[in-house]
Enzyme design. Structure first.
Site, PDB file in Angstrom:
ATOM      1  N   ASP A  61     -26.458 -43.635 -80.463  1.00 17.81           N
ATOM      2  CA  ASP A  61     -27.676 -44.221 -79.901  1.00 17.81           C
ATOM      3  C   ASP A  61     -27.295 -44.953 -78.624  1.00 17.81           C
ATOM      4  O   ASP A  61     -26.315 -45.710 -78.588  1.00 17.81           O
ATOM      5  CB  ASP A  61     -28.293 -45.200 -80.915  1.00 17.81           C
ATOM      6  CG  ASP A  61     -29.681 -45.651 -80.505  1.00 17.81           C
ATOM      7  OD1 ASP A  61     -29.835 -46.184 -79.378  1.00 17.81           O
ATOM      8  OD2 ASP A  61     -30.618 -45.480 -81.295  1.00 17.81           O
ATOM      9  N   ILE A  62     -28.072 -44.714 -77.578  1.00 16.88           N
ATOM     10  CA  ILE A  62     -27.759 -45.293 -76.272  1.00 16.88           C
ATOM     11  C   ILE A  62     -27.797 -46.825 -76.324  1.00 16.88           C
ATOM     12  O   ILE A  62     -27.113 -47.491 -75.539  1.00 16.88           O
ATOM     13  CB  ILE A  62     -28.717 -44.713 -75.202  1.00 16.88           C
ATOM     14  CG1 ILE A  62     -28.085 -44.769 -73.832  1.00 16.88           C
ATOM     15  CG2 ILE A  62     -30.088 -45.378 -75.246  1.00 16.88           C
ATOM     16  CD1 ILE A  62     -28.721 -43.811 -72.840  1.00 16.88           C
ATOM     17  N   ASN A  65     -37.438 -44.847 -89.034  1.00 11.83           N
ATOM     18  CA  ASN A  65     -38.796 -45.301 -88.743  1.00 11.83           C
ATOM     19  C   ASN A  65     -39.717 -44.093 -88.654  1.00 11.83           C
ATOM     20  O   ASN A  65     -39.439 -43.157 -87.897  1.00 11.83           O
ATOM     21  CB  ASN A  65     -38.818 -46.064 -87.408  1.00 11.83           C
ATOM     22  CG  ASN A  65     -37.892 -47.273 -87.424  1.00 11.83           C
ATOM     23  OD1 ASN A  65     -37.787 -47.963 -88.432  1.00 11.83           O
ATOM     24  ND2 ASN A  65     -37.215 -47.524 -86.310  1.00 11.83           N
ATOM     25  N   GLN A 106     -41.367 -46.462 -84.897  1.00 14.60           N
ATOM     26  CA  GLN A 106     -40.818 -45.235 -84.303  1.00 14.60           C
ATOM     27  C   GLN A 106     -41.191 -45.165 -82.826  1.00 14.60           C
ATOM     28  O   GLN A 106     -42.356 -45.377 -82.462  1.00 14.60           O
ATOM     29  CB  GLN A 106     -41.357 -44.003 -85.048  1.00 14.60           C
ATOM     30  CG  GLN A 106     -40.708 -42.694 -84.599  1.00 14.60           C
ATOM     31  CD  GLN A 106     -41.127 -41.495 -85.452  1.00 14.60           C
ATOM     32  OE1 GLN A 106     -42.030 -41.591 -86.287  1.00 14.60           O
ATOM     33  NE2 GLN A 106     -40.466 -40.365 -85.227  1.00 14.60           N
ATOM     34  N   HIS A 164     -35.238 -38.881 -86.921  1.00 17.33           N
ATOM     35  CA  HIS A 164     -33.847 -39.334 -86.812  1.00 17.33           C
ATOM     36  C   HIS A 164     -33.558 -40.434 -87.809  1.00 17.33           C
ATOM     37  O   HIS A 164     -34.426 -41.240 -88.141  1.00 17.33           O
ATOM     38  CB  HIS A 164     -33.528 -39.821 -85.395  1.00 17.33           C
ATOM     39  CG  HIS A 164     -34.483 -40.858 -84.874  1.00 17.33           C
ATOM     40  ND1 HIS A 164     -35.718 -40.531 -84.348  1.00 17.33           N
ATOM     41  CD2 HIS A 164     -34.408 -42.194 -84.814  1.00 17.33           C
ATOM     42  CE1 HIS A 164     -36.347 -41.634 -83.976  1.00 17.33           C
ATOM     43  NE2 HIS A 164     -35.583 -42.669 -84.263  1.00 17.33           N
ATOM     44  N   HIS A 168     -31.037 -43.625 -88.310  1.00 17.11           N
ATOM     45  CA  HIS A 168     -30.064 -44.523 -87.674  1.00 17.11           C
ATOM     46  C   HIS A 168     -28.961 -44.866 -88.677  1.00 17.11           C
ATOM     47  O   HIS A 168     -29.252 -45.206 -89.826  1.00 17.11           O
ATOM     48  CB  HIS A 168     -30.726 -45.854 -87.297  1.00 17.11           C
ATOM     49  CG  HIS A 168     -31.788 -45.783 -86.258  1.00 17.11           C
ATOM     50  ND1 HIS A 168     -31.574 -46.115 -84.940  1.00 17.11           N
ATOM     51  CD2 HIS A 168     -33.103 -45.447 -86.341  1.00 17.11           C
ATOM     52  CE1 HIS A 168     -32.706 -46.005 -84.266  1.00 17.11           C
ATOM     53  NE2 HIS A 168     -33.654 -45.595 -85.082  1.00 17.11           N
TER      54      HIS A 168
HETATM   55  P1  5GP Z   1     -36.755 -45.310 -83.081  1.00 19.42           P
HETATM   56  O1  5GP Z   1     -37.266 -46.599 -82.487  1.00 19.42           O
HETATM   57  O2  5GP Z   1     -37.708 -44.159 -82.781  1.00 19.42           O
HETATM   58  O3  5GP Z   1     -36.412 -45.406 -84.535  1.00 19.42           O
HETATM   59  O4  5GP Z   1     -35.369 -45.036 -82.375  1.00 19.42           O
HETATM   60  C1  5GP Z   1     -35.228 -44.361 -81.176  1.00 19.42           C
HETATM   61  C2  5GP Z   1     -33.827 -44.632 -80.702  1.00 19.42           C
HETATM   62  O5  5GP Z   1     -33.509 -43.667 -79.729  1.00 19.42           O
HETATM   63  C3  5GP Z   1     -33.643 -45.998 -80.046  1.00 19.42           C
HETATM   64  O6  5GP Z   1     -32.695 -46.770 -80.796  1.00 19.42           O
HETATM   65  C4  5GP Z   1     -33.140 -45.683 -78.645  1.00 19.42           C
HETATM   66  O7  5GP Z   1     -32.099 -46.529 -78.224  1.00 19.42           O
HETATM   67  C5  5GP Z   1     -32.641 -44.254 -78.786  1.00 19.42           C
HETATM   68  N1  5GP Z   1     -32.758 -43.467 -77.564  1.00 19.42           N
HETATM   69  C6  5GP Z   1     -33.871 -43.334 -76.800  1.00 19.42           C
HETATM   70  N2  5GP Z   1     -33.617 -42.511 -75.759  1.00 19.42           N
HETATM   71  C7  5GP Z   1     -32.318 -42.117 -75.884  1.00 19.42           C
HETATM   72  C8  5GP Z   1     -31.476 -41.262 -75.107  1.00 19.42           C
HETATM   73  O8  5GP Z   1     -31.867 -40.697 -74.080  1.00 19.42           O
HETATM   74  N3  5GP Z   1     -30.201 -41.085 -75.541  1.00 19.42           N
HETATM   75  C9  5GP Z   1     -29.738 -41.696 -76.662  1.00 19.42           C
HETATM   76  N4  5GP Z   1     -28.462 -41.443 -76.993  1.00 19.42           N
HETATM   77  N5  5GP Z   1     -30.499 -42.500 -77.418  1.00 19.42           N
HETATM   78  C10 5GP Z   1     -31.776 -42.709 -77.039  1.00 19.42           C
END
Ligand code: 5GP
Ligand code: ZN
Length: 136
Positions: free
Chosen positions: A30-31, A86, A93, A99, A101
């Site tokens: 995760d970035i 999420n 989300q 995905h 985590h």
């Molecule tokens: P969510 O909030 O949907 O559960 O998590 C999305 C995750 O994707 C976030 O933790 C965010 O840091 C990660 N993310 C978003 N864009 C990118 C990207 O371009 N590359 C990577 N490696 N992670 C990303």
């Protein structure tokens, strides 16, 4: 799927720090690196959330989660690890490609804040269980 950032990552159209890949699953850092080693495990197929994941995809996804969790544990010896998924904006989300985590935990104050719910006890647990069971 067009305009999906995680589909672009799977296809190599945008770069990622890949950790693991097999026929069905892709895992990458995760970035945001909420903690060191924070990894996302995703199906290669575009599915928005848990409700779109088919039963036959669930096994391979979780097998990969287990493999990557063990690798993170061996690499960094965290004291704990949170799995988080999420589903839906209401649940937090932000990227609408399924995905999971993997967030290694080094201390209770390492930057990740699990959401603790209020205790809404004193409800009719048998009735709630029956409502859910009726759909299984
Ligand atoms: P969510 O909030 O949907 O559960 O998590 C999305 C995750 O994707 C976030 O933790 C965010 O840091 C990660 N993310 C978003 N864009 C990118 C990207 O371009 N590359 C990577 N490696 N992670 C990303
Ligand atoms: Zn996608």
């Amino acid at each position: 799927m067009e305009n999906c950032i995680f589909c672009k990552i799977v296809n190599g159209d945008i770069p990622s720090a890949k950790v693991y890949e097999d026929e069905n699953v892709y895992a990458f850092l995760d970035i945001s690196q909420v903690t060191k080693g924070h990894t996302l495990v995703i199906p290669k197929a575009h599915k928005e959330n848990i409700f779109e994941i088919t039963a036959d995809m669930a096994g391979p996804i979780f097998e990969a989660v287990k493999k990557v969790a063990d690798a993170i544990q061996s690499a960094y010896s965290p004291k704990g690890l949170n799995l988080l998924n999420n589903n839906g904006e209401t649940a937090g989300q932000t990227v609408f490609h399924y995905h999971i985590h993997l967030i290694p935990r080094y201390s209770t104050e390492d930057g990740f804040h699990p959401v603790f719910k209020e205790n809404n006890g004193n409800q009719d647990l048998p009735a709630i269980a029956a409502s859910i069971k009726a759909h299984l």
